[in-house]
Design a protein around this motif. Sequence first.
Motif, PDB file in Angstrom:
ATOM      1  N   ALA A 165     -11.917  11.184   2.123  1.00  2.00           N
ATOM      2  CA  ALA A 165     -10.837  11.317   3.104  1.00  2.00           C
ATOM      3  C   ALA A 165     -10.563  12.753   3.487  1.00  2.00           C
ATOM      4  O   ALA A 165      -9.805  13.016   4.432  1.00  2.00           O
ATOM      5  CB  ALA A 165      -9.552  10.686   2.554  1.00  2.00           C
ATOM      6  N   GLN A 172      -9.489   0.323   4.445  1.00  6.40           N
ATOM      7  CA  GLN A 172      -9.681  -0.876   5.255  1.00  6.40           C
ATOM      8  C   GLN A 172     -11.156  -1.170   5.461  1.00  6.40           C
ATOM      9  O   GLN A 172     -11.598  -2.332   5.400  1.00  6.40           O
ATOM     10  CB  GLN A 172      -8.954  -0.717   6.597  1.00  6.40           C
ATOM     11  CG  GLN A 172      -7.443  -0.666   6.457  1.00  6.40           C
ATOM     12  CD  GLN A 172      -6.738  -0.224   7.728  1.00  6.40           C
ATOM     13  OE1 GLN A 172      -7.309   0.481   8.557  1.00  6.40           O
ATOM     14  NE2 GLN A 172      -5.480  -0.622   7.877  1.00  6.40           N
ATOM     15  N   ASP A 173     -11.948  -0.131   5.682  1.00  4.20           N
ATOM     16  CA  ASP A 173     -13.395  -0.278   5.853  1.00  4.20           C
ATOM     17  C   ASP A 173     -14.027  -0.803   4.573  1.00  4.20           C
ATOM     18  O   ASP A 173     -14.870  -1.722   4.594  1.00  4.20           O
ATOM     19  CB  ASP A 173     -13.998   1.071   6.249  1.00  4.20           C
ATOM     20  CG  ASP A 173     -15.502   1.016   6.479  1.00  4.20           C
ATOM     21  OD1 ASP A 173     -16.027  -0.085   6.740  1.00  4.20           O
ATOM     22  OD2 ASP A 173     -16.146   2.074   6.397  1.00  4.20           O
ATOM     23  N   THR A 190      -4.298   9.416   6.760  1.00  4.02           N
ATOM     24  CA  THR A 190      -4.707   8.457   7.784  1.00  4.02           C
ATOM     25  C   THR A 190      -6.173   8.074   7.612  1.00  4.02           C
ATOM     26  O   THR A 190      -6.540   6.894   7.699  1.00  4.02           O
ATOM     27  CB  THR A 190      -4.483   9.032   9.195  1.00  4.02           C
ATOM     28  OG1 THR A 190      -3.104   9.349   9.358  1.00  4.02           O
ATOM     29  CG2 THR A 190      -4.909   8.041  10.258  1.00  4.02           C
ATOM     30  N   THR A 191      -7.001   9.076   7.340  1.00  5.95           N
ATOM     31  CA  THR A 191      -8.417   8.808   7.099  1.00  5.95           C
ATOM     32  C   THR A 191      -8.602   7.919   5.886  1.00  5.95           C
ATOM     33  O   THR A 191      -9.413   6.977   5.896  1.00  5.95           O
ATOM     34  CB  THR A 191      -9.184  10.124   6.908  1.00  5.95           C
ATOM     35  OG1 THR A 191      -9.088  10.911   8.089  1.00  5.95           O
ATOM     36  CG2 THR A 191     -10.654   9.866   6.604  1.00  5.95           C
ATOM     37  N   GLN A 192      -7.839   8.191   4.821  1.00  3.37           N
ATOM     38  CA  GLN A 192      -8.009   7.378   3.617  1.00  3.37           C
ATOM     39  C   GLN A 192      -7.616   5.915   3.858  1.00  3.37           C
ATOM     40  O   GLN A 192      -8.290   4.999   3.380  1.00  3.37           O
ATOM     41  CB  GLN A 192      -7.222   7.944   2.438  1.00  3.37           C
ATOM     42  CG  GLN A 192      -7.531   7.223   1.125  1.00  3.37           C
ATOM     43  CD  GLN A 192      -7.162   8.016  -0.087  1.00  3.37           C
ATOM     44  OE1 GLN A 192      -5.987   8.215  -0.384  1.00  3.37           O
ATOM     45  NE2 GLN A 192      -8.171   8.463  -0.858  1.00  3.37           N
ATOM     46  N   LEU A 193      -6.554   5.685   4.614  1.00  2.00           N
ATOM     47  CA  LEU A 193      -6.174   4.309   4.944  1.00  2.00           C
ATOM     48  C   LEU A 193      -7.295   3.616   5.703  1.00  2.00           C
ATOM     49  O   LEU A 193      -7.657   2.468   5.396  1.00  2.00           O
ATOM     50  CB  LEU A 193      -4.888   4.301   5.768  1.00  2.00           C
ATOM     51  CG  LEU A 193      -4.476   2.937   6.354  1.00  2.00           C
ATOM     52  CD1 LEU A 193      -4.300   1.902   5.248  1.00  2.00           C
ATOM     53  CD2 LEU A 193      -3.217   3.081   7.197  1.00  2.00           C
ATOM     54  N   GLN A 194      -7.858   4.298   6.681  1.00  2.00           N
ATOM     55  CA  GLN A 194      -8.960   3.710   7.456  1.00  2.00           C
ATOM     56  C   GLN A 194     -10.156   3.403   6.564  1.00  2.00           C
ATOM     57  O   GLN A 194     -10.806   2.362   6.714  1.00  2.00           O
ATOM     58  CB  GLN A 194      -9.355   4.666   8.582  1.00  2.00           C
ATOM     59  CG  GLN A 194      -8.287   4.837   9.658  1.00  2.00           C
ATOM     60  CD  GLN A 194      -8.578   5.978  10.610  1.00  2.00           C
ATOM     61  OE1 GLN A 194      -9.434   6.828  10.345  1.00  2.00           O
ATOM     62  NE2 GLN A 194      -7.870   6.009  11.736  1.00  2.00           N
ATOM     63  N   GLN A 195     -10.416   4.304   5.624  1.00  8.52           N
ATOM     64  CA  GLN A 195     -11.554   4.091   4.732  1.00  8.52           C
ATOM     65  C   GLN A 195     -11.297   2.949   3.750  1.00  8.52           C
ATOM     66  O   GLN A 195     -12.225   2.205   3.391  1.00  8.52           O
ATOM     67  CB  GLN A 195     -11.881   5.397   4.000  1.00  8.52           C
ATOM     68  CG  GLN A 195     -12.438   6.459   4.939  1.00  8.52           C
ATOM     69  CD  GLN A 195     -12.722   7.776   4.251  1.00  8.52           C
ATOM     70  OE1 GLN A 195     -12.261   8.031   3.140  1.00  8.52           O
ATOM     71  NE2 GLN A 195     -13.496   8.631   4.906  1.00  8.52           N
ATOM     72  N   ASN A 231      -2.265   1.896  -0.380  1.00  9.00           N
ATOM     73  CA  ASN A 231      -3.702   1.647  -0.403  1.00  9.00           C
ATOM     74  C   ASN A 231      -4.099   0.834  -1.628  1.00  9.00           C
ATOM     75  O   ASN A 231      -4.967  -0.053  -1.553  1.00  9.00           O
ATOM     76  CB  ASN A 231      -4.473   2.961  -0.372  1.00  9.00           C
ATOM     77  CG  ASN A 231      -4.395   3.652   0.976  1.00  9.00           C
ATOM     78  OD1 ASN A 231      -4.210   3.012   1.995  1.00  9.00           O
ATOM     79  ND2 ASN A 231      -4.528   4.968   0.981  1.00  9.00           N
ATOM     80  N   GLN A 268     -13.419  -4.465   4.079  1.00  9.68           N
ATOM     81  CA  GLN A 268     -14.261  -5.265   4.962  1.00  9.68           C
ATOM     82  C   GLN A 268     -15.700  -5.360   4.446  1.00  9.68           C
ATOM     83  O   GLN A 268     -16.373  -6.372   4.655  1.00  9.68           O
ATOM     84  CB  GLN A 268     -14.259  -4.667   6.377  1.00  9.68           C
ATOM     85  CG  GLN A 268     -12.940  -4.827   7.123  1.00  9.68           C
ATOM     86  CD  GLN A 268     -12.605  -6.291   7.368  1.00  9.68           C
ATOM     87  OE1 GLN A 268     -13.448  -7.083   7.768  1.00  9.68           O
ATOM     88  NE2 GLN A 268     -11.350  -6.654   7.107  1.00  9.68           N
ATOM     89  N   ASP A 304      -6.815  13.712   3.972  1.00  4.25           N
ATOM     90  CA  ASP A 304      -6.072  13.167   5.107  1.00  4.25           C
ATOM     91  C   ASP A 304      -5.654  11.726   4.805  1.00  4.25           C
ATOM     92  O   ASP A 304      -6.506  10.870   4.562  1.00  4.25           O
ATOM     93  CB  ASP A 304      -6.930  13.221   6.369  1.00  4.25           C
ATOM     94  CG  ASP A 304      -6.168  12.762   7.592  1.00  4.25           C
ATOM     95  OD1 ASP A 304      -6.239  11.564   7.919  1.00  4.25           O
ATOM     96  OD2 ASP A 304      -5.493  13.597   8.215  1.00  4.25           O
TER      97      ASP A 304
END
Length: 365
Positions: A104, A116-117, A109-114, A139, A120, A107
Amino acid sequence: MYTKLSTVVGSVALACALGLTACTAPPQTAVSQESAAGTQYPASGDSSAMAQTLAYLAGNPDARGKKVAYVTECAAANAYCQARLRGAQDAAKKLGMNLTVFDANFDTTTQLQQVQDAIQRGFDGYILSPVADSPGCSNFDLLKATGKPVSNINSPMCGNPDYTEGTAGFVGMQTTGYFKEHLTNAFKSCSAACNVVAVGGFVGSDLFTRWETALKEAAKEYPNVRIVADQPGNFDPAKALSVVQDAMSANARVDLVVSSWDDMTRGVEQAVRDAGKKPGADVRIYSVGGTAAGIAKVAEGAWTSTSVLLPYQEAYYGVAQLAKALTTGRDTPGFTYLAQAPAIKDGPGSIFITAANAGKFKAEY
């Protein structure tokens, strides 16, 4: 056994390779519940958690084929993060796990996106090193909802001083209790009235909050201690140089400087020399890091002490605890405090490295 390493990274400024944190300040976060509660934080851990982890590894466990995500606040930004990544990679290779890295770069925001990724992509388990306490807790909730185990390393979360219930385990050092232990070790050297300068990291970061909480609590216990300056140094030796220069100009006597990072302490030492004082003698210097450079400074007498951090083992044991959960179905509850690791117990015997025991410790970074 093999390790398949794929890395998902944000942009990383490799010029910052010697710092503990990113070149820019981490995101501002609210004061965590642990500091807001005004609780006393002993420097301790759960010795059974360390013993269980070592026993699991001694059994030559096999986690072949398990696919795990290393979801971390940093992997390449600096020497500390790089050493920790090596520990995760080596543990995964030893255990036969497939490790995917999500960096991340500090960051949220980046960690949240990661996160979620990663969800998935359907991993068997997760190692989480959160960017910050509160978003890290969110998270963790997302990862835990998958029904897969999550081990936590480096930074506490969810307002907890160390271990968070429901994780496969917590491995780390830089808790409020650790910083208080470091500061207490420095302050107890003040047999008479002692003027102290404190240099921490980034204002608003969880690390700085823990440092400041520990500083206030430790100072209360030592009436000889008078903190004449308490400033952030942003883990930057140039900033630390300026902070200590100002403090020494404003105070006729400074006896002791406490710093929260070895690289930053280089600036502390230079400020003491610039003031015509001998570091380690006229002004005692207590640092945090246990880096190769810091150990050398202690050995030569310029710094009084550096308190050890073990990033490699932090990740190694964190991966092992996740593997244990995956292969046995058992978590490792409690705080696996690295002060209890064999590298300390069978080496210097203390997290405080001095000229007397510097030769018994091998720095990890």
